[in-house]
Motif scaffolding. Structure first.
Motif, PDB file in Angstrom:
ATOM      1  N   PHE A 107     -25.714  23.014 -28.961  1.00 44.77           N
ATOM      2  CA  PHE A 107     -24.698  22.702 -29.778  1.00 44.77           C
ATOM      3  C   PHE A 107     -25.013  22.954 -31.274  1.00 44.77           C
ATOM      4  CE2 PHE A 107     -24.374  19.461 -26.402  1.00 44.77           C
ATOM      5  CZ  PHE A 107     -23.704  20.083 -25.388  1.00 44.77           C
ATOM      6  N   SER A 108     -24.111  22.915 -31.973  1.00 44.84           N
ATOM      7  CA  SER A 108     -23.997  23.068 -33.663  1.00 44.84           C
ATOM      8  C   SER A 108     -24.312  21.693 -34.072  1.00 44.84           C
ATOM      9  CB  SER A 108     -22.907  23.888 -34.284  1.00 44.84           C
ATOM     10  OG  SER A 108     -21.646  22.754 -33.974  1.00 44.84           O
ATOM     11  N   LYS A 109     -24.825  21.537 -35.388  1.00 46.53           N
ATOM     12  CA  LYS A 109     -25.055  20.473 -35.839  1.00 46.53           C
ATOM     13  C   LYS A 109     -23.708  19.588 -36.106  1.00 46.53           C
ATOM     14  CE  LYS A 109     -29.418  21.636 -38.491  1.00 46.53           C
ATOM     15  NZ  LYS A 109     -29.781  21.790 -39.975  1.00 46.53           N
ATOM     16  N   ALA A 110     -22.753  20.205 -36.283  1.00 44.94           N
ATOM     17  CA  ALA A 110     -21.395  19.660 -36.408  1.00 44.94           C
ATOM     18  C   ALA A 110     -20.833  18.879 -35.018  1.00 44.94           C
ATOM     19  CB  ALA A 110     -20.427  20.432 -37.015  1.00 44.94           C
ATOM     20  N   VAL A 111     -21.135  19.709 -33.946  1.00 42.49           N
ATOM     21  CA  VAL A 111     -20.631  19.371 -32.526  1.00 42.49           C
ATOM     22  C   VAL A 111     -21.528  18.104 -31.885  1.00 42.49           C
ATOM     23  CG1 VAL A 111     -20.372  19.940 -30.263  1.00 42.49           C
ATOM     24  CG2 VAL A 111     -19.578  21.369 -32.116  1.00 42.49           C
ATOM     25  N   GLU A 112     -23.138  18.080 -32.441  1.00 42.76           N
ATOM     26  CA  GLU A 112     -24.023  17.527 -31.623  1.00 42.76           C
ATOM     27  C   GLU A 112     -23.767  15.963 -31.583  1.00 42.76           C
ATOM     28  OE1 GLU A 112     -28.797  16.382 -31.792  1.00 42.76           O
ATOM     29  OE2 GLU A 112     -28.038  18.142 -33.199  1.00 42.76           O
ATOM     30  N   PRO A 113     -23.150  15.264 -32.700  1.00 48.44           N
ATOM     31  CA  PRO A 113     -23.030  13.853 -32.454  1.00 48.44           C
ATOM     32  C   PRO A 113     -21.749  13.510 -31.600  1.00 48.44           C
ATOM     33  CG  PRO A 113     -23.132  14.826 -34.759  1.00 48.44           C
ATOM     34  CD  PRO A 113     -23.231  15.943 -34.206  1.00 48.44           C
ATOM     35  N   TYR A 114     -21.040  14.446 -31.728  1.00 52.90           N
ATOM     36  CA  TYR A 114     -19.664  14.037 -30.728  1.00 52.90           C
ATOM     37  C   TYR A 114     -20.160  14.222 -29.365  1.00 52.90           C
ATOM     38  CZ  TYR A 114     -15.865  15.667 -27.793  1.00 52.90           C
ATOM     39  OH  TYR A 114     -15.153  15.938 -26.549  1.00 52.90           O
ATOM     40  N   LYS A 115     -21.176  15.217 -28.911  1.00 55.12           N
ATOM     41  CA  LYS A 115     -21.682  15.777 -27.469  1.00 55.12           C
ATOM     42  C   LYS A 115     -22.397  14.370 -27.144  1.00 55.12           C
ATOM     43  CE  LYS A 115     -19.857  19.672 -26.378  1.00 55.12           C
ATOM     44  NZ  LYS A 115     -18.840  19.634 -25.234  1.00 55.12           N
ATOM     45  N   LYS A 116     -23.243  14.030 -28.092  1.00 55.04           N
ATOM     46  CA  LYS A 116     -24.254  12.862 -27.609  1.00 55.04           C
ATOM     47  C   LYS A 116     -23.357  11.762 -27.276  1.00 55.04           C
ATOM     48  CE  LYS A 116     -28.022  10.208 -29.250  1.00 55.04           C
ATOM     49  NZ  LYS A 116     -29.073  10.307 -30.264  1.00 55.04           N
ATOM     50  N   SER A 117     -22.349  11.371 -28.029  1.00 48.53           N
ATOM     51  CA  SER A 117     -21.509  10.242 -27.867  1.00 48.53           C
ATOM     52  C   SER A 117     -20.781   9.999 -26.593  1.00 48.53           C
ATOM     53  CB  SER A 117     -20.465  10.093 -28.832  1.00 48.53           C
ATOM     54  OG  SER A 117     -19.478   9.054 -28.817  1.00 48.53           O
ATOM     55  N   MET A 118     -20.124  11.324 -26.047  1.00 47.93           N
ATOM     56  CA  MET A 118     -19.698  11.531 -24.863  1.00 47.93           C
ATOM     57  C   MET A 118     -20.661  11.495 -23.788  1.00 47.93           C
ATOM     58  SD  MET A 118     -16.577  11.316 -25.867  1.00 47.93           S
ATOM     59  CE  MET A 118     -17.031  10.598 -27.279  1.00 47.93           C
ATOM     60  N   HIS A 119     -21.709  12.307 -23.980  1.00 45.75           N
ATOM     61  CA  HIS A 119     -22.785  12.353 -22.917  1.00 45.75           C
ATOM     62  C   HIS A 119     -23.169  10.697 -22.538  1.00 45.75           C
ATOM     63  CE1 HIS A 119     -26.299  14.066 -20.851  1.00 45.75           C
ATOM     64  NE2 HIS A 119     -26.782  12.762 -20.986  1.00 45.75           N
ATOM     65  N   ASN A 120     -23.520   9.860 -23.482  1.00 43.98           N
ATOM     66  CA  ASN A 120     -24.109   8.696 -23.256  1.00 43.98           C
ATOM     67  C   ASN A 120     -22.900   7.928 -22.633  1.00 43.98           C
ATOM     68  OD1 ASN A 120     -26.612   9.235 -23.989  1.00 43.98           O
ATOM     69  ND2 ASN A 120     -26.103   8.606 -26.281  1.00 43.98           N
ATOM     70  N   ALA A 121     -21.857   8.008 -22.972  1.00 42.51           N
ATOM     71  CA  ALA A 121     -20.619   7.282 -22.447  1.00 42.51           C
ATOM     72  C   ALA A 121     -20.462   7.704 -21.022  1.00 42.51           C
ATOM     73  CB  ALA A 121     -19.344   7.329 -23.307  1.00 42.51           C
ATOM     74  N   VAL A 122     -20.454   8.999 -20.559  1.00 45.27           N
ATOM     75  CA  VAL A 122     -20.034   9.386 -19.309  1.00 45.27           C
ATOM     76  C   VAL A 122     -21.185   8.919 -18.301  1.00 45.27           C
ATOM     77  CG1 VAL A 122     -19.808  11.577 -17.824  1.00 45.27           C
ATOM     78  CG2 VAL A 122     -18.655  11.172 -19.997  1.00 45.27           C
ATOM     79  N   PHE A 123     -22.558   9.182 -18.823  1.00 44.77           N
ATOM     80  CA  PHE A 123     -23.755   9.145 -17.720  1.00 44.77           C
ATOM     81  C   PHE A 123     -24.353   7.719 -17.596  1.00 44.77           C
ATOM     82  CE2 PHE A 123     -24.127  13.848 -18.264  1.00 44.77           C
ATOM     83  CZ  PHE A 123     -24.327  14.044 -16.755  1.00 44.77           C
ATOM     84  N   PHE A 124     -24.282   7.025 -18.825  1.00 45.66           N
ATOM     85  CA  PHE A 124     -24.701   5.802 -18.929  1.00 45.66           C
ATOM     86  C   PHE A 124     -24.027   4.424 -19.143  1.00 45.66           C
ATOM     87  CE2 PHE A 124     -28.101   9.097 -20.390  1.00 45.66           C
ATOM     88  CZ  PHE A 124     -28.596   8.741 -19.061  1.00 45.66           C
TER      89      PHE A 124
END
Length: 319
Positions: A107-124
């Motif tokens: 991911f780009s630096k701009a997208v990374e925080p969004y992806k991390k937020s959604m990843h943690n919500a979906v998986f955990f």
């Protein structure tokens, strides 16, 4: 890179029946996997070769069940962790690199925080403020990760169609990135994790006497010992296209293919005139998430032995 998943059903039907099948540029294992499952009665053995030992290790781990979701909960791999551990961990270097190139972070630096937020919500079911605002609640009721992920994708599509993206997203995403958010969603980790989990079924299939043996190796294509009565499939780095981890000598490969007594089938966009074309497939490359997918015609070429075999089969079928 160069995945055959989109054309795999048609591709594997091209190969004539014989005793052994060799996939010498095995990549992500999709061709060998499809052959061992769908055409298991047509061959006695399947040989998967990939020069990158990290890829072979990842495939073996998947078959042995390491990525079964009941015991594998994938932490989000951030940029720093990726560059620290990519050379030691096949899972990180492949699944968390863009286009599986094992070099650049997914991911780009701009997208990374969004992806991390959604990843943690979906998986955990771990919601930060961004996840709460995007999803409109603070916890999933659904236990199934796939259901959570599909809900997220429908939610984002709804925002995009109605032009109502939450303001918090604008802190992370530029206008062009917002426009291509749907393409970025295609690179979700869960899709690739599901592919790894599916490989576990191969271990169960191999316990069935009808399934041929799958042999693994990590060598250069020209170092693999080929048995008689074999079909060889090659999906080498395409000439003039994306750069792979190692430089590739196409002229040496052409000579090797010409010299093989066994039939050799090769996926490429173009090859020297003495290689005949068996089939063509219209494909799209979506590796670049910030541009339109690129249309191309991928071809399956044959060496002399393969062309002669296909010609004989054609005559026999006519008779």
């Amino acid at each position: 890179m160069g995945s055959k998943n989109k054309i795999i059903k048609k591709l594997i039907e091209l190969f004539p029946k014989t005793e052994n099948f060799y996939d010498l540029f095995g990549g992500g294992f999709s061709v060998t996997h499809a052959m061992a499952v769908k055409r298991r009665e047509d061959f006695k053995s399947f040989h998967y070769n990939e020069i990158d030992g990290n890829v072979v290790a990842l495939v073996k781990d998947a078959i042995e069940g390491k990525y079964n979701y009941k015991k594998f909960k994938p932490d989000f791999i951030d940029r720093d962790t990726f560059f620290k551990e990519k050379d030691e961990c096949a899972y990180i270097s492949l699944l968390w690199s863009f286009g599986n190139n094992q070099k650049g972070y997914l991911f780009s630096k701009a997208v990374e925080p969004y992806k991390k937020s959604m990843h943690n919500a979906v998986f955990f079911n771990d919601f930060d403020e961004l996840a709460k605002e995007v999803l409109g609640f603070d916890r999933f009721e659904a236990e199934c990760v796939k259901e959570r992920r599909l809900f997220l994708r429908r939610k984002i599509d709804h925002y995009r169609i109605n032009n109502t993206l939450p303001k918090s997203l604008y802190r992370f995403l530029s206008k062009s990135q917002l426009q291509h958010l749907e393409r970025l969603q295609q690179l979700e980790r869960l899709q690739q994790l599901e592919q790894l989990q599916r490989l576990e079924r191969l271990q169960q299939l191999q316990q069935n006497s009808h399934v041929g043996n799958v042999v693994f190796s990590s060598k250069s294509y020209d170092q693999v010992e080929i048995k008689q009565n074999s079909i060889i499939y090659c999906d080498p780095p395409y000439c003039g296209k994306a750069k792979y981890k190692n430089e590739f000598d196409h002229e040496a490969f052409y000579k090797w293919a010409r010299d093989q007594e066994n039939p050799v089938f090769i996926s490429e966009y173009s090859m020297p005139d003495d290689f005949e074309i068996l089939a063509e497939f219209k494909t799209r490359s979506t590796l670049n998430a910030t541009s339109d997918s690129i249309k191309a015609i991928e071809k399956v070429y044959m060496n002399k032995a393969a062309a002669e075999l296909i010609a004989r089969e054609g005559i026999e079928n006519e008779n």
